[in-house]
Design an enzyme around this catalytic site. Structure first.
Site, PDB file in Angstrom:
ATOM      1  N   SER A 190      13.944 -22.563  12.985  1.00  0.00           N
ATOM      2  CA  SER A 190      12.993 -22.598  11.881  1.00  0.00           C
ATOM      3  C   SER A 190      12.083 -21.358  11.890  1.00  0.00           C
ATOM      4  CB  SER A 190      12.194 -23.902  11.943  1.00  0.00           C
ATOM      5  OG  SER A 190      11.456 -24.119  10.762  1.00  0.00           O
TER       6      SER A 190
ATOM      7  N   ASP B 104      18.823 -28.405   3.343  1.00  0.00           N
ATOM      8  CA  ASP B 104      17.577 -28.018   4.003  1.00  0.00           C
ATOM      9  C   ASP B 104      16.521 -27.649   2.962  1.00  0.00           C
ATOM     10  OD1 ASP B 104      15.565 -26.952   5.579  1.00  0.00           O
ATOM     11  OD2 ASP B 104      16.923 -25.858   6.899  1.00  0.00           O
TER      12      ASP B 104
ATOM     13  N   HIS C  35      17.257 -30.286   9.331  1.00  0.00           N
ATOM     14  CA  HIS C  35      16.472 -29.120   9.751  1.00  0.00           C
ATOM     15  C   HIS C  35      15.873 -29.358  11.140  1.00  0.00           C
ATOM     16  CE1 HIS C  35      13.960 -25.501   8.944  1.00  0.00           C
ATOM     17  NE2 HIS C  35      13.064 -26.144   9.675  1.00  0.00           N
TER      18      HIS C  35
END
Length: 324
Positions: A136, A270, A299
């Site tokens: 991320s 996502d 995610h």
């Protein structure tokens, strides 16, 4: 490479100050110190995990254990929390009690980049090669690290569900930006009140919040209890607010300069980096190793798919490791 083992593996836990901020480090394997250049027993390679946000090391506990086993227990696998994204143990403050101000705004996005570079400088010999596995916002941090410290011996960077552009314009970003940038202080009072609950009640609340998942990693539940700390949640939300404002344009220059070292892994559903972000970067870098998830992983894969992700990564890196 063998399949991920169920056997318990060596795991060393440390709470340290890095850039003056409390930092939680989990080290998988027998190597506890990689900073001594004169040691003949240093491994040639370190796998270092750069977390997402919340950047609590505990979320990656199962992931690093599975990765370590998948690598035949040959290399250390470490995860370093973001600065201030941990509840320090009793007797340790969130900020080091010192007159020396190591880094201004260490809890901000830029500070988190310098925090990781400082950790490597102080804790890892410059002769050790690195595999950076980022998740991320950790992917943005990793690209910044490679940009700012070209001397790092990065063998590969694996960027999982990369939030490296247009975060505020993403579906989740549109929803969260007003909350994070204007209303985050409103959350502090309920978190403060909840912090007084017994640990067992906090864990029950976490289980209730995650009730929709078929399976949930137990370490994720225990780690999530840390989110009832006001100091911890304040640092998490502050960093997130900066992400919405600062992660705007993809750094295509750094990507181009390091393309052969990078593996991108995008999700199909996502809401932080939607599939058209994948389509666009794939078009801009047709020779890049840019993959789209075919397994339906979320995610926040650490909640329920750590072992599956670790197994995939060991397969991706098999050729690189045989050349060492």
């Amino acid at each position: 490479m063998r399949s991920v083992s169920e056997e318990p593996v060596p795991l060393h836990e440390e709470f340290i100050y890095c850039c003056g901020a409390a930092t939680h480090v989990l080290k998988c394997g027998p190597w506890k110190d990689l900073s001594k250049d004169e040691s003949k027993n240093l491994p040639r390679l370190l796998f270092m995990i750069i977390p997402g946000n919340p950047g609590l090391a505990g979320y990656y506990r199962t992931f690093i254990q599975a990765l370590y086993c998948g690598l035949n227990q040959q290399y250390p696998v470490w995860v370093v929390s973001h600065a201030g994204h941990c509840k320090p143990p009793s007797g340790m403050e969130m900020i080091e009690d010192t007159d020396i101000k190591e880094l201004e705004d260490v809890f901000g996005l830029n500070g988190q980049v310098e925090h990781k570079l400082n950790f490597l400088k102080k804790n890892v010999s410059k002769d050790i090669k690195l595999v950076l596995i980022a998740h991320s916002i950790g992917c943005y941090i990793t690209l910044e690290m490679m940009k700012r410290a070209s001397e790092l011996q990065v063998l590969r960077s694996v960027l999982l569900f990369p939030t490296i552009e247009r975060m505020a314009q993403s579906p989740q970003g549109k929803l969260m930006t007003p909350l994070l940038c204007k209303l985050r202080y409103v959350l502090y009072m309920p978190v403060y009140l909840l912090s007084f609950l017994p640990e067992g009640v906090k864990a029950s609340l976490v289980r209730f919040a995650l009730r929709g998942m078929k399976t949930c990693d137990e370490s994720s539940i225990t780690t999530s209890v840390n989110l009832f700390s006001v100091d911890c949640i304040a640092n998490i939300l502050y960093m997130a607010s900066q992400e919405m404002l600062k992660v705007v344009e993809r750094d295509s220059t750094t990507i181009k300069q390091n393309l052969k070292k990078l593996i991108f892994y995008y999700g199909t559903g996502d809401s932080w980096c939607p599939q058209h972000y994948y389509d666009e970067i794939k078009m801009d870098f047709p020779d890049g190793d840019i993959r789209l998830c075919e397994k339906g992983l979320r995610h926040a894969f650490v909640l329920d798919a750590s072992k599956e992700m670790a197994a995939m990564i060991t397969d991706w890196l098999q050729d690189d490791l045989t050349k060492l």
